[in-house]
Design an enzyme around this catalytic site. Structure first.
Site, PDB file in Angstrom:
ATOM      1  N   ASP A   1      29.864  64.213  52.111  1.00  0.00           N
ATOM      2  CA  ASP A   1      28.699  63.983  51.250  1.00  0.00           C
ATOM      3  C   ASP A   1      27.852  62.831  51.761  1.00  0.00           C
ATOM      4  O   ASP A   1      26.630  62.848  51.678  1.00  0.00           O
ATOM      5  CB  ASP A   1      29.137  63.648  49.830  1.00  0.00           C
ATOM      6  CG  ASP A   1      29.767  64.848  49.162  1.00  0.00           C
ATOM      7  OD1 ASP A   1      30.158  64.748  48.000  1.00  0.00           O
ATOM      8  OD2 ASP A   1      29.861  65.906  49.824  1.00  0.00           O
TER       9      ASP A   1
ATOM     10  N   TYR B   1      25.428  63.951  54.289  1.00  0.00           N
ATOM     11  CA  TYR B   1      24.376  64.724  53.652  1.00  0.00           C
ATOM     12  C   TYR B   1      23.376  63.770  52.977  1.00  0.00           C
ATOM     13  O   TYR B   1      22.158  63.887  53.144  1.00  0.00           O
ATOM     14  CB  TYR B   1      24.989  65.685  52.619  1.00  0.00           C
ATOM     15  CG  TYR B   1      23.963  66.568  51.968  1.00  0.00           C
ATOM     16  CD1 TYR B   1      23.312  66.154  50.814  1.00  0.00           C
ATOM     17  CD2 TYR B   1      23.628  67.802  52.510  1.00  0.00           C
ATOM     18  CE1 TYR B   1      22.341  66.943  50.222  1.00  0.00           C
ATOM     19  CE2 TYR B   1      22.661  68.599  51.930  1.00  0.00           C
ATOM     20  CZ  TYR B   1      22.024  68.174  50.778  1.00  0.00           C
ATOM     21  OH  TYR B   1      21.066  68.955  50.207  1.00  0.00           O
TER      22      TYR B   1
ATOM     23  N   GLU C   1      29.423  55.842  32.532  1.00  0.00           N
ATOM     24  CA  GLU C   1      30.419  56.921  32.613  1.00  0.00           C
ATOM     25  C   GLU C   1      30.971  57.019  34.034  1.00  0.00           C
ATOM     26  O   GLU C   1      30.265  56.701  34.984  1.00  0.00           O
ATOM     27  CB  GLU C   1      29.747  58.269  32.281  1.00  0.00           C
ATOM     28  CG  GLU C   1      28.962  58.242  31.002  1.00  0.00           C
ATOM     29  CD  GLU C   1      28.143  59.525  30.781  1.00  0.00           C
ATOM     30  OE1 GLU C   1      28.319  60.496  31.547  1.00  0.00           O
ATOM     31  OE2 GLU C   1      27.347  59.521  29.835  1.00  0.00           O
TER      32      GLU C   1
ATOM     33  N   LYS D   1      31.610  58.923  37.411  1.00  0.00           N
ATOM     34  CA  LYS D   1      31.004  60.095  38.034  1.00  0.00           C
ATOM     35  C   LYS D   1      32.134  60.969  38.558  1.00  0.00           C
ATOM     36  O   LYS D   1      32.774  60.650  39.562  1.00  0.00           O
ATOM     37  CB  LYS D   1      30.062  59.695  39.168  1.00  0.00           C
ATOM     38  CG  LYS D   1      29.283  60.880  39.697  1.00  0.00           C
ATOM     39  CD  LYS D   1      28.166  60.451  40.626  1.00  0.00           C
ATOM     40  CE  LYS D   1      27.240  61.602  40.963  1.00  0.00           C
ATOM     41  NZ  LYS D   1      27.884  62.703  41.668  1.00  0.00           N
TER      42      LYS D   1
ATOM     43  N   ASP E   1      34.225  63.897  40.193  1.00  0.00           N
ATOM     44  CA  ASP E   1      34.004  64.648  41.424  1.00  0.00           C
ATOM     45  C   ASP E   1      34.512  66.076  41.270  1.00  0.00           C
ATOM     46  O   ASP E   1      35.592  66.428  41.723  1.00  0.00           O
ATOM     47  CB  ASP E   1      34.712  63.931  42.584  1.00  0.00           C
ATOM     48  CG  ASP E   1      34.066  64.271  43.910  1.00  0.00           C
ATOM     49  OD1 ASP E   1      33.053  65.006  43.914  1.00  0.00           O
ATOM     50  OD2 ASP E   1      34.563  63.801  44.937  1.00  0.00           O
TER      51      ASP E   1
ATOM     52  N   TYR F   1      35.355  67.897  31.340  1.00  0.00           N
ATOM     53  CA  TYR F   1      34.876  66.747  30.562  1.00  0.00           C
ATOM     54  C   TYR F   1      33.380  66.949  30.313  1.00  0.00           C
ATOM     55  O   TYR F   1      32.642  67.276  31.256  1.00  0.00           O
ATOM     56  CB  TYR F   1      35.036  65.442  31.357  1.00  0.00           C
ATOM     57  CG  TYR F   1      36.455  64.954  31.471  1.00  0.00           C
ATOM     58  CD1 TYR F   1      37.133  64.461  30.357  1.00  0.00           C
ATOM     59  CD2 TYR F   1      37.106  64.959  32.702  1.00  0.00           C
ATOM     60  CE1 TYR F   1      38.438  63.987  30.466  1.00  0.00           C
ATOM     61  CE2 TYR F   1      38.409  64.495  32.816  1.00  0.00           C
ATOM     62  CZ  TYR F   1      39.059  64.005  31.695  1.00  0.00           C
ATOM     63  OH  TYR F   1      40.336  63.538  31.821  1.00  0.00           O
TER      64      TYR F   1
ATOM     65  N   LYS G   1      27.209  54.933  43.472  1.00  0.00           N
ATOM     66  CA  LYS G   1      28.325  55.532  44.221  1.00  0.00           C
ATOM     67  C   LYS G   1      29.267  54.468  44.790  1.00  0.00           C
ATOM     68  O   LYS G   1      28.834  53.389  45.187  1.00  0.00           O
ATOM     69  CB  LYS G   1      27.777  56.382  45.386  1.00  0.00           C
ATOM     70  CG  LYS G   1      26.813  57.472  44.957  1.00  0.00           C
ATOM     71  CD  LYS G   1      27.512  58.722  44.499  1.00  0.00           C
ATOM     72  CE  LYS G   1      27.990  59.558  45.637  1.00  0.00           C
ATOM     73  NZ  LYS G   1      27.103  60.640  46.041  1.00  0.00           N
TER      74      LYS G   1
ATOM     75  N   CYS H   1      59.010  62.196  75.751  1.00  0.00           N
ATOM     76  CA  CYS H   1      58.676  61.081  74.864  1.00  0.00           C
ATOM     77  C   CYS H   1      57.804  60.063  75.596  1.00  0.00           C
ATOM     78  O   CYS H   1      58.163  59.620  76.688  1.00  0.00           O
ATOM     79  CB  CYS H   1      59.966  60.427  74.379  1.00  0.00           C
ATOM     80  SG  CYS H   1      59.675  58.888  73.487  1.00  0.00           S
TER      81      CYS H   1
ATOM     82  N   CYS I   1      60.159  56.769  76.071  1.00  0.00           N
ATOM     83  CA  CYS I   1      61.375  56.682  76.891  1.00  0.00           C
ATOM     84  C   CYS I   1      61.513  57.812  77.903  1.00  0.00           C
ATOM     85  O   CYS I   1      62.434  57.804  78.713  1.00  0.00           O
ATOM     86  CB  CYS I   1      62.610  56.636  76.000  1.00  0.00           C
ATOM     87  SG  CYS I   1      62.983  58.217  75.229  1.00  0.00           S
TER      88      CYS I   1
ATOM     89  N   CYS J   1      61.661  63.032  69.594  1.00  0.00           N
ATOM     90  CA  CYS J   1      62.169  62.567  70.875  1.00  0.00           C
ATOM     91  C   CYS J   1      63.682  62.696  70.802  1.00  0.00           C
ATOM     92  O   CYS J   1      64.303  62.312  69.809  1.00  0.00           O
ATOM     93  CB  CYS J   1      61.767  61.109  71.077  1.00  0.00           C
ATOM     94  SG  CYS J   1      62.839  60.248  72.241  1.00  0.00           S
TER      95      CYS J   1
ATOM     96  N   CYS K   1      65.942  55.473  73.196  1.00  0.00           N
ATOM     97  CA  CYS K   1      64.481  55.339  73.154  1.00  0.00           C
ATOM     98  C   CYS K   1      64.103  54.008  72.519  1.00  0.00           C
ATOM     99  O   CYS K   1      64.491  53.708  71.401  1.00  0.00           O
ATOM    100  CB  CYS K   1      63.883  56.491  72.358  1.00  0.00           C
ATOM    101  SG  CYS K   1      62.104  56.367  72.131  1.00  0.00           S
TER     102      CYS K   1
END
Ligand code: IVH
Length: 678
Positions: A37, A40, A117, A119, A121, A227, A318, A412, A415, A430, A436
């Site tokens: 977002d 955007y 309030e 916000k 999502d 809500y 925001k 790995c 090692c 590994c 190791c």
């Protein structure tokens, strides 16, 4: 006049418009956004700024003029009697101050009362009630018309089908947000994964995807919630004079109002509310991406009116974006304590969720494949709350011509031992074990940690140095360190070195359960270590136990038993344990009664159905502690079947075989009575 606009500006505006249209479509119509977002918003703001500087650039179809995109065709189209508008965004405090100042100036007042309030999502929805009965549910769509999803919204528990209370209006359009809780989202994805269905990227996408199912029976099975946050069309009732009171009225009619909604005074009140919500955000069971301030007085709202896409009387403040885009520069493989290889994305540093992030987890190879992430890609990085930053996806439309696929290393990176990935397992490991260095470091860190051997002062940095400088090869070596070796390390002096040696000395006096936990056996956490200690009472018996014997221990199943059994068969582990004990580690063995002396010795129990006062694991643990055996299936050898709520076929089997059946109460009496005796 239009000639005065430079060509480059003209082209930039056209390009932005094009891209915004495309992303709008992906977001609103397909529910498959490709960019965060924040990106955007940035493009939209850039276009808004260009249009503000050069009003001639404005076109009738500019995304700045519209609220979304046209709806998909499968659902019937619904025109909103009153358009469903959007909100202007503010990111910095100054922008909120500007908003408040402009509103005060227009109203000619010194101070404004706001309704504040969260916000939410999710996705905006309109609900029309005729004479108190829900007759229509519609998505926002492009703001003027949306999709009719009445059948779907009717499946949402928190949306009343009929209003309650008195003074019900002839027509009432309620507006609000359909969301999915975080816990509901986790559960849904778990279920989707098990059924090999698509998993959702976040609760918002899950809510949108669920609400827009053509088959409302699917919607009904999804954990959606609602809500309310406002109203649209209303007829046949006189409403209160403030937004907050209107919301209270909706609540009285049976609509769900978010408990965080409140009244605040002036811009200071707004900013205080913002900080409060920011602090509480992680503790909520739903996502919010900011807060909304609305001028509380309806009369003042009417005076302020609207500008193109948003009201002048409200603004969304925001939170810093939790998702951002950046470039994937490479992938490192990190080796954990148990050898697990985790791909870590090396990123072009990006500011996200309030901090600069340059590394993020890619989880495992399956996730990399599912998200189709390649080196060179532009990726979306998410950092929410205290969670480790993660790469959410790649952005397909930004893929350059040369990208590199990500492969699991054959050996790995630490090692050089072979990397193995077992059939059906997401994780690769590994195979070097304590050979190791990476695993050794993690094993020592775990060994020294507070809940294990609790070696004060032996922190991560020191462990790294000890291993890197080849002073410590195995766990036991830490107890053989010399003062001058430790004192020579970085940021160490004689005094701090002596403190460490003292702490090491002190840690030698321990308990059996701590010692078992500290060994870092895969699958053995604190609880299992405690069970093992209490069941066997001494280390030799734990080390010598067969897999069958281990399974008899509380919360040890076949996989854990195998892991423990294997650990103690490993010669390297045996010699490290011997060396630790030689270093002087000691504990008091625990006296265990021979099983045959325990009150339920020789009795076999089977558990079925749900017990209300304790979990299956707890029940099993209690039985085992009393010497009973717990079996998964009923046979002639079963002594008792304990039947909880919604028992399975085991209860029928018990009846067939004439095995004694115990209700939960009877079972508790058995446990209680026996526990008293023991
Ligand atoms: S009021 C004219 N209140 O944010 C005012 N919107 O950017 C219209 N949203 O489409 C919206 N929580 O989906 C309002 N407490 C809240 C909200 C909220 C979330 C969403 C809603 C809307 C979008 C606007």
């Amino acid at each position: 006049m239009s000639k005065s606009i430079p060509q480059a500006v003209r082209e930039r505006a056209a390009a932005l418009r094009e891209q915004l249209h495309h992303h709008n479509y992906l977001y609103y119509v397909l529910d498959a956004p490709e960019i965060p977002d924040s990106e955007y918003d940035r493009m939209l703001r850039e276009l808004q700024a260009l249009e503000a500087d050069h009003p001639d650039l404005m076109t009738a179809d500019s995304p700045t003029q519209r609220v979304g995109a046209s709806p998909v065709k499968e659902f019937a189209e619904v025109r909103h009697q009153i358009p469903m508008l959007s909100l202007a965004n503010a990111f910095a405090d100054e922008e909120v101050e500007d908003f408040d100042r402009r509103a005060r100036e227009r109203l000619g007042v010194d101070q404004i009362q706001y309704c504040a309030e969260p916000k939410l999502d999710g996705l905006a929805i309109s609900l029309v009630y005729e004479n108190g009965v829900l007759v229509r549910g519609a998505t926002r769509g492009d703001g003027s018309s949306g999709e009719e999803v009445t059948q779907n919204v009717r499946t949402i528990g928190t949306i009343p089908l009929k209003l309650s209370g008195t003074n019900i209006p002839k027509i009432l359009e309620v507006r609000g947000e359909v969301i999915m809780s975080r816990s509901g989202f986790v559960q849904l994805n778990e279920q989707q994964r098990q059924q090999d269905e698509k998993v959702f990227a976040n609760p918002r996408n899950a809510a949108a995807g669920s609400l827009r199912q053509l088959d409302s029976r699917i919607t009904a099975r999804r954990p959606l919630e609602f809500y309310c946050y406002g109203i649209g069309q209303v007829e046949g009732v006189v409403l209160p004079q403030t937004h907050f009171e209107i919301l209270q009225g909706l609540k009285d009619w049976g609509l769900r109002l978010n408990p965080e909604v409140g009244e605040v005074t002036g811009v200071d009140g707004c900013l205080e509310y913002y900080r409060g919500m920011q602090n509480r955000r992680d503790g909520l069971d739903y996502d919010i991406d900011g807060v909304v301030y609305k001028v509380n007085s309806i009369a003042q709202q009417e005076t302020l009116g609207f500008v193109s896409r948003a009201p002048r009387w409200a603004v969304a403040h925001k939170f810093p974006a939790q998702e951002e885009m950046t470039e994937l520069l490479g992938v490192d493989w990190q080796v954990g304590r148990t050898g697990k290889l985790t791909p870590v994305a090396r990123l072009k540093p990006v500011f996200v969720g309030g901090v600069t992030v340059s590394n993020a987890t890619l989880h495992n190879l399956d996730e990399i494949e599912r998200k189709d992430v390649r080196v060179g890609d532009t990726v979306i990085v998410r950092r929410a709350g205290d969670v480790i930053p993660e790469v959410v996806s790649s952005v397909n439309s930004k893929r350059p011509s040369h990208t590199k696929h990500i492969h699991l290393p054959k050996v790995c990176p630490v090692c050089g031992s072979e990397v193995v990935r077992l059939e059906g397992e997401a994780d690769a490991r590994c195979s070097g074990g304590l050979y190791c260095e990476a695993q050794r470091k993690e094993a020592i860190k775990h060994f020294a940690s507070r809940r294990a051997m609790d070696i004060e002062g032996l922190g991560d940095k020191l462990v790294e140095q000890l291993v890197d400088q080849k002073l410590v090869h195995d766990l036991a070596d830490i107890y053989y360190l010399k003062l001058e070796q430790v004192a020579a390390l970085d940021r160490m002096a004689e005094k701090s070195a002596q403190n460490l040696l003292d702490a090491l000395d002190k840690s030698k006096q321990t308990t059996l359960e701590r010692f078992i936990f500290a060994l870092g056996i895969r699958q053995v956490g604190e609880a299992t270590a405690r069970s093992l200690a209490h069941y066997f009472g001494n280390l030799n018996d734990v080390m010598a136990a067969s897999e069958e014997a281990l399974i008899d221990v509380a919360d040890v199943g076949p996989i854990v038993a195998e892991s423990i059994f294997r650990f103690f068969r490993e010669p390297h582990n045996q010699s490290v344990i011997k060396k630790l004990i030689q270093a002087g580690i000691l504990w008091e063995d625990i006296e265990v009664k021979p099983i045959t002396e325990l009150p339920l010795a020789g009795k076999t129990f089977v558990l079925t159905g749900t017990l209300s006062s304790l979990s299956r694991d707890e029940a099993k643990a209690k039985l085992l502690a009393l010497g009973a055996k717990v079996s998964g299936s009923v046979s002639a050898k079963t002594d008792y079947v304990v039947v909880g709520v919604e028992p399975g076929s085991k209860a029928d089997k018990a009846a067939q075989l004439g095995v004694s059946v115990l209700s939960e109460d009877e079972f508790l009496t058995v446990l209680g009575g026996q526990a008293d005796q023991s």
